[in-house]
Write an enzyme that holds these catalytic residues in place. Structure first.
Site, PDB file in Angstrom:
ATOM      1  N   VAL A 181       0.844  -1.208   0.000  1.00  0.00           N
ATOM      2  CA  VAL A 181       0.000   0.000   0.000  1.00  0.00           C
ATOM      3  C   VAL A 181       0.874   1.251   0.000  1.00  0.00           C
ATOM      4  CG1 VAL A 181      -1.679   1.341   1.331  1.00  0.00           C
ATOM      5  CG2 VAL A 181      -1.971  -1.118   1.091  1.00  0.00           C
ATOM      6  N   TYR A 182       1.897   1.253   0.839  1.00  0.00           N
ATOM      7  CA  TYR A 182       2.830   2.377   0.931  1.00  0.00           C
ATOM      8  C   TYR A 182       3.534   2.615  -0.410  1.00  0.00           C
ATOM      9  CZ  TYR A 182       7.197   4.749   2.356  1.00  0.00           C
ATOM     10  OH  TYR A 182       8.267   5.596   2.453  1.00  0.00           O
ATOM     11  N   LEU A 183       4.034   1.537  -1.000  1.00  0.00           N
ATOM     12  CA  LEU A 183       4.768   1.674  -2.263  1.00  0.00           C
ATOM     13  C   LEU A 183       3.855   2.050  -3.424  1.00  0.00           C
ATOM     14  CD1 LEU A 183       7.242  -1.327  -1.875  1.00  0.00           C
ATOM     15  CD2 LEU A 183       7.790   1.108  -1.705  1.00  0.00           C
ATOM     16  N   LYS A 226       3.403   5.750  -3.118  1.00  0.00           N
ATOM     17  CA  LYS A 226       4.607   6.421  -3.610  1.00  0.00           C
ATOM     18  C   LYS A 226       4.657   6.379  -5.144  1.00  0.00           C
ATOM     19  CE  LYS A 226       6.981   7.746   0.060  1.00  0.00           C
ATOM     20  NZ  LYS A 226       7.140   9.199   0.299  1.00  0.00           N
TER      21      LYS A 226
END
Length: 214
Positions: free
Chosen positions: A125-127, A130
Site C-alpha cells: 500500500v505504501y509503495l 509512492k
C-alpha cells in the site's frame, strides 16, 4: 538565494535537509509545518516556516517558492488510510500547487520498490502510494528528480553512495546521505527528470550524481 520549501521538515530526514540548506550559500529553507507548536525549533534556527496540512489546500505554502523537496512520509506502518492521505494524495496536492506556482524543480523522496509494489507485500500500500505520486510528478511538466533510497538508517553518513536508475540489490543508506542527495539534486543540471535508486556505496555523492545525470 533560491527559496526551498521542505515538505516533511519536522521528520528525521527533513530536519537534516533543513540543517544542510540553512548552511548553504545558494538556498534558503522554508519549513512546512502542520502545527503551530512546531515552529519553535525552526525559529531557534532562524529558519522561515509556513503552516500547511497535506490533507488540505496547500497553495499558500508555495507562494514565493523556487523549488521543493518533498520528504514527508507516513512511514508505511501508519495504516492504509493515513498512508494514502500523506504519501499519495498529500504529495499530489503539493505537486499541483507547485505547478500553479511555477516552481523550477521538484525533488521527491520516494522509495525503492515503488516501481513494482506488488513484489513487496508488506509495504504494498505504501509503495503503491509512492508510485502514484511519482507518476503524477513525472506527468506534471515540472522539472523533477525522484530519489528512491533503500532502507533508511540513522547511522552516520559517509557521503559515499551507489546510484542507478535501477539497482539489482536491496540494502540500506543513511538519512544523512539521503538528505545530501536530495539537496544536491536541487542544482538545475543534475539528475533533471531522472528517477534514481540509492544505496550506501563507494562513490562520492557529487560524482555519483554527475554520473547519474548522463
Amino acid at each position: 538565494m533560491e527559496k526551498i520549501l521542505i515538505v516533511g521538515a519536522t521528520g528525521d530526514t527533513g530536519m537534516r535537509i533543513v540543517e544542510i540548506l540553512n548552511n548553504s550559500q545558494s538556498f534558503e529553507p522554508v519549513a512546512m509545518i502542520r502545527k503551530e507548536e512546531q515552529k519553535g525549533v525552526f525559529e531557534d534556527m532562524d529558519v522561515q516556516w509556513v503552516l500547511a496540512n497535506l490533507e488540505e489546500n496547500v497553495d499558500h505554502a508555495l507562494k514565493g517558492i523556487d523549488k521543493v523537496i518533498f520528504a514527508a512520509g507516513s512511514g508505511g506502518d501508519t495504516g492504509e488510510e493515513k498512508t494514502i492521505a500523506v504519501d499519495q494524495k498529500g504529495a499530489i496536492r503539493v505537486i499541483d500547487a507547485a505547478k500553479k506556482a511555477k516552481v523550477k524543480k521538484f525533488v521527491m523522496l520516494s522509495s525503492m520498490g515503488a516501481d513494482d509494489p506488488s513484489q513487496h507485500k508488506k509495504l504494498q500500500v505504501y509503495l503503491e502510494a509512492k508510485q502514484k505520486a511519482d507518476e503524477h510528478l513525472m506527468d506534471s511538466g515540472i522539472p523533477y528528480t525522484i530519489l528512491r533510497p533503500g532502507a533508511l538508517t540513522d547511522d552516520l553518513g559517509f557521503a559515499k553512495v551507489k546510484l542507478a536508475e535501477k539497482l539489482d540489490e536491496q540494502g540500506e543508506i543513511s538519512r544523512d546521505d539521503v538528505a545530501f542527495l536530495l539537496v544536491m539534486s536541487l542544482a538545475d543540471p543534475l539528475v533533471k527528470n531522472k528517477v534514481i535508486e540509492a544505496l550506501e556505496g563507494e562513490e562520492p555523492i557529487k560524482s555519483a550524481l554527475i554520473e547519474a545525470s548522463k
